[in-house]
Design an enzyme around this catalytic site. Structure first.
Site, short mmCIF file in Angstrom:
data_model
loop_
_atom_site.label_atom_id
_atom_site.label_comp_id
_atom_site.label_asym_id
_atom_site.label_seq_id
_atom_site.Cartn_x
_atom_site.Cartn_y
_atom_site.Cartn_z
N SER A 17 8.86 -1.82 -22.77
CA SER A 17 8.75 -3.28 -22.71
C SER A 17 9.24 -3.88 -21.39
O SER A 17 8.58 -4.79 -20.86
CB SER A 17 9.47 -3.92 -23.89
OG SER A 17 8.80 -3.60 -25.08
N LYS A 68 13.17 -4.96 -37.49
CA LYS A 68 12.17 -6.02 -37.71
C LYS A 68 12.40 -6.79 -39.02
O LYS A 68 12.16 -7.99 -39.07
CB LYS A 68 10.75 -5.43 -37.68
CG LYS A 68 10.35 -5.00 -36.27
CD LYS A 68 8.92 -4.52 -36.22
CE LYS A 68 8.60 -4.02 -34.82
NZ LYS A 68 7.20 -3.64 -34.67
N ALA A 142 -0.45 2.07 -45.85
CA ALA A 142 -0.06 0.87 -46.59
C ALA A 142 1.41 0.55 -46.37
O ALA A 142 2.06 -0.03 -47.23
CB ALA A 142 -0.36 1.05 -48.08
N THR A 167 -0.81 7.32 -51.15
CA THR A 167 -0.32 6.86 -52.46
C THR A 167 -1.09 5.59 -52.82
O THR A 167 -0.84 4.53 -52.26
CB THR A 167 1.20 6.56 -52.38
OG1 THR A 167 1.84 7.64 -51.69
CG2 THR A 167 1.79 6.38 -53.75
N MET A 232 -2.97 3.44 -34.16
CA MET A 232 -1.93 2.53 -33.69
C MET A 232 -0.81 3.26 -32.96
O MET A 232 0.01 2.63 -32.30
CB MET A 232 -1.39 1.70 -34.86
CG MET A 232 -2.42 0.67 -35.34
SD MET A 232 -2.02 -0.17 -36.88
CE MET A 232 -0.62 -1.13 -36.42
#
Ligand code: ATR
Length: 288
Positions: A17, A68, A142, A167, A232
């Site tokens: 970053s 987060k 998920a 799952t 991702m």
């Protein structure tokens, strides 16, 4: 005058970053300090780090693993959350709510949480020139990463959306939770299935699992095909992308998403618009 920013994480030494945000600052001609901030993994330490930073005149903080959710809780009870942060259940961008400061609240009560991760994906896919309007999209996974991209994808105008996960119950639970939390998601039907049962042809398949870290491979059906595959994860050979590249799909890892989410954070903090494609090209030259 130098404007100060940090990214808070644990571990944090690897974070790209600072380099990314310095490229943005150079592009618009402002002087910034952007530091990596290590923090012990507990709420009291996190809160102390955040409050010390903003009391010291800091403008904005990025938040990464494992903070987060803590940043979400911290903003929820103080300066508020953006819709993306509410739906994602996580905050990656902290700033001060100017309205609350002007109303006389102390800095610690004005902490506002946003989440730019999912919009960073849209930003990158748009730069890649992959059409999203009306697209048939499948997301695999998920967990937190999948949760953050569902609303931005629907807002980008995709057609069908299927959520597949190892799952199954986690996929159906996530869909019902998000449908309750967001009218936009509620109005958009989402199919669910197990990863192994995901079949058919999609315009875009997004790997939002954490499998890239484990060395395992996803059980992808032979009858599963796509025009574009996006992982991702970034920074290593990704079997998910190799699988679809071997079948003729165009592919991308998530490094451009990292730049996209960073640009959106930077824009929230400074009010300036970044030319992300140009910044990505500069960063590529720097690492060459
Ligand atoms: P993140 O915040 O990165 O999304 P997470 O919340 O732990 O991390 O979610 C990890 C996701 O990767 C989940 O969808 C998980 O599947 P399960 O819900 O079945 O656990 C998926 N995942 C992780 N390892 C996997 C593996 N070896 N095979 C298939 N899916 C995997």
């Amino acid at each position: 005058m130098t404007q100060h920013f940090i990214v808070i994480g644990n571990p944090i030494a690897h974070s790209k970053s600072p380099q990314i945000h310095q490229v943005f600052a150079a592009q618009i001609g402002i002087d910034i300090g952007y530091q990596r901030q290590y923090c012990p993994d507990d709420t009291a330490s996190f809160t102390a780090v955040v409050e010390a930073f903003f009391h010291g005149g800091g403008i904005g903080a990025n938040v990464t693993v494992p903070f987060k959710q803590m940043a979400y809780d911290c903003s929820l009870t103080r300066g508020g959350l953006s819709e993306h942060a509410k739906v994602a259940g996580a905050v990656n961008t902290l700033l001060l709510n100017k309205d609350l400061l002007e109303a006389g609240l102390p800095i610690a009560e004005a902490l506002y949480g946003d989440n730019t991760d999912g919009q960073g994906l849209i930003n990158h896919i748009t730069r890649l020139g992959w059409p999203l309007n009306g697209a048939r999209v499948a997301i695999i996974g998920a967990g937190g990463a999948a949760r953050g991209v569902i609303l931005p994808l629907i807002q980008a105008g995709i057609g069908q959306l299927t959520l597949a996960n190892r799952t199954m119950s986690k996929a159906t639970d996530l869909v019902s939770e998000l449908s309750n939390a967001s009218p936009t998601i509620n109005q958009h039907p989402i199919n669910t299935c197990t990863t192994a049962d995901l079949t058919g042809h999609f315009d875009l398949i997004v790997n939002a699992t954490s499998i890239g870290l484990s060395g395992d491979t996803l059980p992808l059906a032979d009858e599963l095909a796509c025009h574009s595959a996006y992982d991702m994860m970034y920074g290593r050979a990704l079997p998910f992308l190799q699988h679809f590249a071997a079948r003729g799909a165009q592919t991308s890892d998530g490094y451009g998403m990292l730049i996209g989410q960073a640009a959106l954070s930077f824009e929230r903090w400074t009010g300036q618009v970044i030319d992300v494609a140009q910044a990505a090209a500069t960063l590529k030259n720097q690492s060459a």
